[in-house]
Design a protein around this motif. Structure first.
Motif, PDB file in Angstrom:
ATOM      1  N   SER A   1      -5.274  -9.365  -1.779  1.00  0.00           N
ATOM      2  CA  SER A   1      -4.238  -8.588  -1.077  1.00  0.00           C
ATOM      3  C   SER A   1      -3.334  -7.852  -2.068  1.00  0.00           C
ATOM      4  O   SER A   1      -2.918  -6.716  -1.796  1.00  0.00           O
ATOM      5  CB  SER A   1      -3.426  -9.483  -0.143  1.00  0.00           C
ATOM      6  N   GLU A   2      -3.042  -8.457  -3.213  1.00  0.00           N
ATOM      7  CA  GLU A   2      -2.260  -7.758  -4.237  1.00  0.00           C
ATOM      8  C   GLU A   2      -3.040  -6.566  -4.781  1.00  0.00           C
ATOM      9  O   GLU A   2      -2.471  -5.494  -5.001  1.00  0.00           O
ATOM     10  CB  GLU A   2      -1.892  -8.698  -5.384  1.00  0.00           C
ATOM     11  N   ALA A   3      -4.332  -6.736  -5.013  1.00  0.00           N
ATOM     12  CA  ALA A   3      -5.158  -5.639  -5.515  1.00  0.00           C
ATOM     13  C   ALA A   3      -5.195  -4.493  -4.510  1.00  0.00           C
ATOM     14  O   ALA A   3      -5.066  -3.322  -4.884  1.00  0.00           O
ATOM     15  CB  ALA A   3      -6.569  -6.140  -5.814  1.00  0.00           C
ATOM     16  N   MET A   4      -5.360  -4.815  -3.235  1.00  0.00           N
ATOM     17  CA  MET A   4      -5.411  -3.768  -2.209  1.00  0.00           C
ATOM     18  C   MET A   4      -4.063  -3.049  -2.107  1.00  0.00           C
ATOM     19  O   MET A   4      -4.018  -1.836  -1.927  1.00  0.00           O
ATOM     20  CB  MET A   4      -5.816  -4.352  -0.863  1.00  0.00           C
ATOM     21  N   ALA A   5      -2.965  -3.781  -2.256  1.00  0.00           N
ATOM     22  CA  ALA A   5      -1.642  -3.163  -2.217  1.00  0.00           C
ATOM     23  C   ALA A   5      -1.462  -2.205  -3.392  1.00  0.00           C
ATOM     24  O   ALA A   5      -0.898  -1.115  -3.234  1.00  0.00           O
ATOM     25  CB  ALA A   5      -0.549  -4.238  -2.226  1.00  0.00           C
ATOM     26  N   THR A   6      -1.940  -2.583  -4.560  1.00  0.00           N
ATOM     27  CA  THR A   6      -1.860  -1.707  -5.731  1.00  0.00           C
ATOM     28  C   THR A   6      -2.659  -0.441  -5.495  1.00  0.00           C
ATOM     29  O   THR A   6      -2.176   0.672  -5.756  1.00  0.00           O
ATOM     30  CB  THR A   6      -2.370  -2.436  -6.993  1.00  0.00           C
ATOM     31  N   LEU A   7      -3.883  -0.577  -4.992  1.00  0.00           N
ATOM     32  CA  LEU A   7      -4.708   0.607  -4.719  1.00  0.00           C
ATOM     33  C   LEU A   7      -4.050   1.517  -3.689  1.00  0.00           C
ATOM     34  O   LEU A   7      -4.043   2.742  -3.847  1.00  0.00           O
ATOM     35  CB  LEU A   7      -6.098   0.186  -4.236  1.00  0.00           C
ATOM     36  N   ALA A   8      -3.479   0.941  -2.646  1.00  0.00           N
ATOM     37  CA  ALA A   8      -2.794   1.746  -1.622  1.00  0.00           C
ATOM     38  C   ALA A   8      -1.618   2.495  -2.231  1.00  0.00           C
ATOM     39  O   ALA A   8      -1.408   3.680  -1.950  1.00  0.00           O
ATOM     40  CB  ALA A   8      -2.337   0.845  -0.474  1.00  0.00           C
ATOM     41  N   ARG A   9      -0.848   1.813  -3.085  1.00  0.00           N
ATOM     42  CA  ARG A   9       0.301   2.455  -3.740  1.00  0.00           C
ATOM     43  C   ARG A   9      -0.159   3.594  -4.636  1.00  0.00           C
ATOM     44  O   ARG A   9       0.427   4.681  -4.647  1.00  0.00           O
ATOM     45  CB  ARG A   9       1.089   1.404  -4.532  1.00  0.00           C
ATOM     46  N   TRP A  10      -1.235   3.377  -5.389  1.00  0.00           N
ATOM     47  CA  TRP A  10      -1.764   4.431  -6.270  1.00  0.00           C
ATOM     48  C   TRP A  10      -2.249   5.625  -5.465  1.00  0.00           C
ATOM     49  O   TRP A  10      -2.089   6.768  -5.891  1.00  0.00           O
ATOM     50  CB  TRP A  10      -2.876   3.889  -7.145  1.00  0.00           C
ATOM     51  N   GLU A  11      -2.865   5.376  -4.313  1.00  0.00           N
ATOM     52  CA  GLU A  11      -3.315   6.502  -3.478  1.00  0.00           C
ATOM     53  C   GLU A  11      -2.131   7.342  -3.041  1.00  0.00           C
ATOM     54  O   GLU A  11      -2.199   8.572  -3.065  1.00  0.00           O
ATOM     55  CB  GLU A  11      -4.085   5.998  -2.265  1.00  0.00           C
ATOM     56  N   ILE A  12      -1.050   6.702  -2.650  1.00  0.00           N
ATOM     57  CA  ILE A  12       0.146   7.436  -2.227  1.00  0.00           C
ATOM     58  C   ILE A  12       0.729   8.223  -3.391  1.00  0.00           C
ATOM     59  O   ILE A  12       1.067   9.405  -3.255  1.00  0.00           O
ATOM     60  CB  ILE A  12       1.199   6.464  -1.643  1.00  0.00           C
TER      61      ILE A  12
END
Length: 67
Positions: free
Chosen positions: A50-61
């Motif tokens: 879940s931390e990894a997915m949150a990082t990827l989502a933040r980077w996409e934004i």
């Protein structure tokens, strides 16, 4: 990337993810270069999926066109 000739859009789930969020193209020559070249580091992965997915989502934004 099939279905995304200019790359995957920010906020759109990768069409190559399996139901358990694994890459269906891992190890395949069809895997997009950006994915093949990605070298995950501890800062990216965090302590959980879940931390990894949150990082990827933040980077996409943060890297979305027109931001």
């Amino acid at each position: 990337m099939p279905g995304f000739p200019a790359g995957k859009l920010a906020g759109v789930v990768c069409p190559h993810l399996t139901s358990d969020l694994r890459c269906a193209l891992f190890g395949s020559p069809e895997r997009p270069r950006v994915c093949r070249d990605l070298k995950p580091q501890p800062e990216m992965c965090g302590g959980s999926a879940s931390e990894a997915m949150a990082t990827l989502a933040r980077w996409e934004i943060l890297t979305a066109p027109g931001r």
